[in-house]
Design a protein around this motif. Structure first.
Motif, mmCIF file in Angstrom:
data_model
loop_
_atom_site.group_PDB
_atom_site.id
_atom_site.type_symbol
_atom_site.label_atom_id
_atom_site.label_comp_id
_atom_site.label_asym_id
_atom_site.label_seq_id
_atom_site.Cartn_x
_atom_site.Cartn_y
_atom_site.Cartn_z
ATOM 1 N N GLU A 343 0.822 -1.204 0.000
ATOM 2 C CA GLU A 343 0.000 0.000 0.000
ATOM 3 C C GLU A 343 0.862 1.262 0.000
ATOM 4 O O GLU A 343 0.576 2.218 -0.715
ATOM 5 C CB GLU A 343 -0.888 -0.011 1.243
ATOM 6 C CG GLU A 343 -2.258 0.509 1.014
ATOM 7 C CD GLU A 343 -3.224 0.037 2.097
ATOM 8 O OE1 GLU A 343 -3.905 0.887 2.637
ATOM 9 O OE2 GLU A 343 -3.275 -1.172 2.406
ATOM 10 N N SER A 344 1.925 1.239 0.786
ATOM 11 C CA SER A 344 2.774 2.434 0.858
ATOM 12 C C SER A 344 3.476 2.684 -0.482
ATOM 13 O O SER A 344 3.668 3.827 -0.881
ATOM 14 C CB SER A 344 3.796 2.304 1.990
ATOM 15 O OG SER A 344 4.726 1.284 1.711
ATOM 16 N N VAL A 345 3.825 1.621 -1.175
ATOM 17 C CA VAL A 345 4.438 1.777 -2.494
ATOM 18 C C VAL A 345 3.415 2.376 -3.470
ATOM 19 O O VAL A 345 3.703 3.332 -4.190
ATOM 20 C CB VAL A 345 4.950 0.418 -3.035
ATOM 21 C CG1 VAL A 345 5.275 0.512 -4.527
ATOM 22 C CG2 VAL A 345 6.173 -0.045 -2.248
ATOM 23 N N LEU A 346 2.202 1.835 -3.434
ATOM 24 C CA LEU A 346 1.181 2.288 -4.384
ATOM 25 C C LEU A 346 0.768 3.735 -4.124
ATOM 26 O O LEU A 346 0.446 4.470 -5.055
ATOM 27 C CB LEU A 346 -0.044 1.369 -4.324
ATOM 28 C CG LEU A 346 0.212 -0.068 -4.785
ATOM 29 C CD1 LEU A 346 -1.038 -0.902 -4.621
ATOM 30 C CD2 LEU A 346 0.684 -0.100 -6.231
ATOM 31 N N ALA A 347 0.804 4.132 -2.858
ATOM 32 C CA ALA A 347 0.415 5.499 -2.526
ATOM 33 C C ALA A 347 1.343 6.498 -3.210
ATOM 34 O O ALA A 347 0.963 7.631 -3.465
ATOM 35 C CB ALA A 347 0.444 5.697 -1.014
ATOM 36 N N GLY A 348 2.558 6.045 -3.520
ATOM 37 C CA GLY A 348 3.517 6.931 -4.155
ATOM 38 C C GLY A 348 3.383 7.063 -5.659
ATOM 39 O O GLY A 348 3.986 7.939 -6.264
ATOM 40 N N VAL A 349 2.595 6.197 -6.285
ATOM 41 C CA VAL A 349 2.534 6.249 -7.749
ATOM 42 C C VAL A 349 1.279 6.928 -8.276
ATOM 43 O O VAL A 349 1.168 7.193 -9.461
ATOM 44 C CB VAL A 349 2.636 4.841 -8.402
ATOM 45 C CG1 VAL A 349 3.952 4.184 -8.039
ATOM 46 C CG2 VAL A 349 1.460 3.971 -8.021
ATOM 47 N N SER A 350 0.336 7.207 -7.402
ATOM 48 C CA SER A 350 -0.910 7.790 -7.866
ATOM 49 C C SER A 350 -1.472 8.708 -6.795
ATOM 50 O O SER A 350 -1.283 8.472 -5.603
ATOM 51 C CB SER A 350 -1.902 6.656 -8.163
ATOM 52 O OG SER A 350 -3.165 7.183 -8.469
ATOM 53 N N GLU A 351 -2.148 9.773 -7.219
ATOM 54 C CA GLU A 351 -2.774 10.704 -6.282
ATOM 55 C C GLU A 351 -3.758 9.965 -5.379
ATOM 56 O O GLU A 351 -3.751 10.106 -4.176
ATOM 57 C CB GLU A 351 -3.539 11.788 -7.055
ATOM 58 C CG GLU A 351 -2.668 12.736 -7.850
ATOM 59 C CD GLU A 351 -2.008 13.784 -6.977
ATOM 60 O OE1 GLU A 351 -0.773 13.892 -7.043
ATOM 61 O OE2 GLU A 351 -2.730 14.470 -6.238
ATOM 62 N N VAL A 352 -4.579 9.164 -6.034
ATOM 63 C CA VAL A 352 -5.549 8.351 -5.305
ATOM 64 C C VAL A 352 -4.911 6.974 -5.166
ATOM 65 O O VAL A 352 -4.544 6.369 -6.168
ATOM 66 C CB VAL A 352 -6.843 8.170 -6.134
ATOM 67 C CG1 VAL A 352 -7.956 7.596 -5.277
ATOM 68 C CG2 VAL A 352 -7.259 9.485 -6.777
ATOM 69 N N ALA A 353 -4.759 6.485 -3.926
ATOM 70 C CA ALA A 353 -4.142 5.173 -3.757
ATOM 71 C C ALA A 353 -5.008 4.122 -4.447
ATOM 72 O O ALA A 353 -6.197 4.010 -4.176
ATOM 73 C CB ALA A 353 -3.989 4.855 -2.282
ATOM 74 N N ASN A 392 6.501 -0.966 -13.850
ATOM 75 C CA ASN A 392 7.909 -1.252 -13.538
ATOM 76 C C ASN A 392 8.352 -0.530 -12.272
ATOM 77 O O ASN A 392 9.090 -1.081 -11.459
ATOM 78 C CB ASN A 392 8.823 -0.827 -14.701
ATOM 79 C CG ASN A 392 8.628 -1.696 -15.923
ATOM 80 O OD1 ASN A 392 8.065 -2.797 -15.828
ATOM 81 N ND2 ASN A 392 9.068 -1.227 -17.076
ATOM 82 N N THR A 393 7.888 0.715 -12.124
ATOM 83 C CA THR A 393 8.226 1.476 -10.923
ATOM 84 C C THR A 393 7.677 0.768 -9.685
ATOM 85 O O THR A 393 8.374 0.614 -8.680
ATOM 86 C CB THR A 393 7.615 2.898 -11.005
ATOM 87 O OG1 THR A 393 8.083 3.502 -12.206
ATOM 88 C CG2 THR A 393 8.005 3.747 -9.816
ATOM 89 N N ILE A 394 6.421 0.326 -9.781
ATOM 90 C CA ILE A 394 5.814 -0.365 -8.643
ATOM 91 C C ILE A 394 6.633 -1.613 -8.310
ATOM 92 O O ILE A 394 6.991 -1.853 -7.155
ATOM 93 C CB ILE A 394 4.340 -0.745 -8.948
ATOM 94 C CG1 ILE A 394 3.491 0.527 -9.110
ATOM 95 C CG2 ILE A 394 3.777 -1.631 -7.838
ATOM 96 C CD1 ILE A 394 2.071 0.265 -9.615
ATOM 97 N N ALA A 395 6.985 -2.381 -9.339
ATOM 98 C CA ALA A 395 7.734 -3.625 -9.100
ATOM 99 C C ALA A 395 9.089 -3.345 -8.462
ATOM 100 O O ALA A 395 9.493 -4.028 -7.523
ATOM 101 C CB ALA A 395 7.904 -4.392 -10.401
ATOM 102 N N SER A 396 9.771 -2.308 -8.943
ATOM 103 C CA SER A 396 11.107 -2.080 -8.388
ATOM 104 C C SER A 396 11.016 -1.527 -6.973
ATOM 105 O O SER A 396 11.865 -1.818 -6.132
ATOM 106 C CB SER A 396 11.951 -1.205 -9.311
ATOM 107 O OG SER A 396 11.510 0.115 -9.262
ATOM 108 N N GLN A 397 9.962 -0.757 -6.685
ATOM 109 C CA GLN A 397 9.815 -0.265 -5.311
ATOM 110 C C GLN A 397 9.427 -1.374 -4.353
ATOM 111 O O GLN A 397 9.863 -1.400 -3.205
ATOM 112 C CB GLN A 397 8.811 0.883 -5.264
ATOM 113 C CG GLN A 397 9.415 2.137 -5.873
ATOM 114 C CD GLN A 397 8.508 3.345 -5.761
ATOM 115 O OE1 GLN A 397 7.508 3.309 -5.061
ATOM 116 N NE2 GLN A 397 8.845 4.406 -6.453
ATOM 117 N N ILE A 398 8.604 -2.314 -4.835
ATOM 118 C CA ILE A 398 8.258 -3.462 -3.992
ATOM 119 C C ILE A 398 9.529 -4.244 -3.692
ATOM 120 O O ILE A 398 9.795 -4.648 -2.569
ATOM 121 C CB ILE A 398 7.197 -4.355 -4.680
ATOM 122 C CG1 ILE A 398 5.849 -3.635 -4.703
ATOM 123 C CG2 ILE A 398 7.073 -5.699 -3.957
ATOM 124 C CD1 ILE A 398 4.768 -4.351 -5.484
#
Lengths: 432, 145
Positions: A343-353, A392-398
């Motif tokens: 969740e914390s990773v996803l919160a960083g990629v979009s305005e709305v989690a 890809n960003t989500i995957a690398s942050q995870i």
């Protein structure tokens, strides 16, 4: 198969109840007198040590949860002066502080005895060659098995985890008979050995597999692949480490070392104790541990308890295989994965989690994590490249936050299941 | 010189394109051009509709739960002969403009071919093409289809 300590492991129920009651009574007194945290909790609950006369009074005691340990970081729940602590073990603590556990020399002895019972049950003896491929370090797997195999005077090969080729060479050259590791790593070792064409040269007889949930199907695969007797071992560092419970040759539940821990099953919502056979959260109370004892510790593992007699001769109650986690924690290739981290990773990629679902699967005996993420308005543009770069960003942050490689799949909005109340974040397809 | 386009996210499963086009068709939306970019998991459908219908099309899609967004592209007229498109692309390339995607657009009252291009730099590509004497189709011409 033999039993290490028949006087305890085959004790009558009355004797065990008596032993547990005596030990609980003095443990609670010791904890109330020496751990401000427990004293405060018991005072708040209106319970005094003198109210605890036997195990029937266990329910009067307040629960202890993981956050209590985290808040007490590093060693807030010690019941003895720090000088008496001879070992620190702990969990990775990927979310917040790690959980640390302090052991006295006596605690190490008890833990070693528990694991030694498990190893004895699977046929480990003085002439066994034990390869420990659990990680060594703060994680209790490596040292836990190491100590116990040493206690049994077996020959120990402290390989730790990883370096698969080398593991297999040692296994072949030294003639390893007992393999200790996570079940998924055992499968990987077996498949690699098969690919290397050395399976038939191995002399394995049994495996002591734990650290992650696994199924009967996985057992059949492992037993067929490695030509071994594959046994489950359960534990958690908060209580002792591996060896809290273990399977006997009947492979029908894990015998709990009841002379050291009292197990209960509760309804995770209400906290009410549930009867034998009912599925609920496993709660454990240590009754011999002195360094960092646990009163009614909520393991968050979901299973059942069985008090039926077992044909192996042991009279200790058995816990069934784990069927879930109350907190939705997933264990992928031995790594704890919490939905909150994703969740914390996803919160960083979009305005709305975005809404998401973690799907655990096992393909060719390897754990896989798929993260399904619902597309949000601001993740979308007219090019494929942008969506792919977001995934890809989500995957690398995870990978950097959790430490494992996940497959990220972008799915349409509102395509993931919604439920009333608590949203389902985890789908574990590995369980039977 | 820009043309409005709508991009729609679709899951790459059977029937999803049909459902989306039926939804628009039933509401009387005529698609003037369409292109699909597909990956194993999802697809992006880009459509051109009459500019008077863009707001309504977006509303229909969004109300039905689709993620859809408008954006601008250009539409060049190229002679129907070998090297027609290649010359246009050479102009863009020499100006260091890349093509994100491109698809063709049929316009029956033109003798030329009409190619929709989404360049990496929209504003500059128009200048580059105009100064090279390449004609572009206006939104007005698209609407007059």
């Amino acid at each position: 198969m033999s039993i290490l300590n028949p006087a305890i492991e085959c004790m009558s129920r009355e004797e065990m109840t008596k032993l547990q009651s005596q030990r609980l009574q003095s443990a609670v007194k010791h904890e109330y007198d020496n751990v401000p945290f427990y004293r405060k909790r018991m005072d708040e609950a209106g319970v005094k040590p003198e109210h605890i006369l036997g195990i029937e009074d266990l329910h009067l005691l307040p629960f202890t949860v993981k956050d209590d340990l985290r808040e007490g970081f590093p060693l807030g729940l010690l019941a003895v002066p720090k000088e008496q602590i001879v070992r620190i073990q702990g969990s990775s603590g990927t979310l917040g502080n790690p959980i640390l556990v302090g052991y006295t020399a006596g605690d190490i002895e008890i833990w070693t005895e528990m694991v030694a019972r498990a190893l004895t049950a699977l046929g480990c003896r003085k002439d066994s060659i034990v390869q420990v491929a659990y990680g060594y370090g703060l994680f209790t797997g490596g040292l836990g098995l190491h100590q116990a195999a040493s206690r049994l005077e077996a020959m120990v090969i402290p390989m730790s985890s990883g370096n698969t080729q080398r593991q297999l060479i040692m296994m072949r050259e030294l003639g390893t008979t007992v393999l200790c590791c996570t079940p998924s790593y055992a499968a990987f070792l077996g498949e690699t050995a098969r690919d290397m064409g050395i399976l038939s040269q191995l002399k394995l007889k049994s495996g002591c597999f734990g650290g992650e949930p696994w199924s009967e199907k996985m057992r059949q695969n492992l037993e067929g692949l490695l030509n071994i007797d594959a046994r489950d071992i359960y534990g958690l560092s908060e209580i002792a480490g591996p060896g809290v419970s273990f399977e006997c040759e009947e492979k029908n539940g894990l015998h709990i070392n009841e002379d050291h821990v009292i197990a209960e099953i509760i309804d995770p919502e209400s906290g009410e104790k549930l009867p034998y056979g009912a599925s609920g959260e496993l709660v454990m109370t240590t009754i011999t541990k002195t360094g960092q004892p646990m009163i009614r510790y909520r393991t968050r593992d979901i299973c059942t308890l069985d008090n039926q007699s077992c044909s192996c001769g042991r009279t200790t109650i058995r816990m069934g295989r784990l069927t879930g986690r109350t907190d939705d924690m997933l264990i992928i290739r031995g790594v704890n994965v919490f939905p909150g981290q994703i969740e914390s990773v996803l919160a960083g990629v979009s305005e709305v989690a975005p809404h998401y679902l973690l799907v655990a699967d096992r393909e060719a005996s390897v754990d896989k994590l798929e993260v399904r993420v619902e597309l949000t308005e601001d993740m979308f543009s007219d090019t494929v490249g942008q969506i792919q770069s977001i995934s890809n960003t989500i995957a690398s942050q995870i990978k950097s936050v959790v430490g494992i490689q996940a497959d990220v799949k972008i799915v349409p909005p509102r395509s993931l299941p919604r439920s009333e109340g608590k949203t389902k974040r985890v789908l574990d397809n590995r369980r039977v | 010189m820009f043309i409005s386009q709508i991009s729609i996210f679709l899951e790459n499963v059977r029937g999803s394109l049909r459902n989306m086009t039926e939804l628009l068709g039933e509401k009387g939306i005529n698609l003037l051009a369409i292109s699909i970019a597909d990956t194993s998991g999802f697809g992006i459908v880009r459509v051109i509709v009459n500019s008077n219908e863009i707001e309504r099309t977006l509303k229909i899609l969004q109300e039905a739960g689709y993620i859809a967004k408008p954006n601008r592209v250009i539409c060049v007229r190229v002679p129907h002969k070998p090297m027609g498109l290649a010359k246009v692309l050479a102009c863009l390339d020499e100006a260091s403009i890349s093509v994100e995607y491109s698809y063709s657009f049929y316009k029956s009252n033109f003798n030329d071919a009409c190619i929709i291009i989404r360049p990496s730099d929209l504003e500059r590509s128009v200048n580059v093409l105009q100064s090279a004497g390449i004609s572009m189709v206006s939104q007005h011409e698209v609407d007059a289809f």
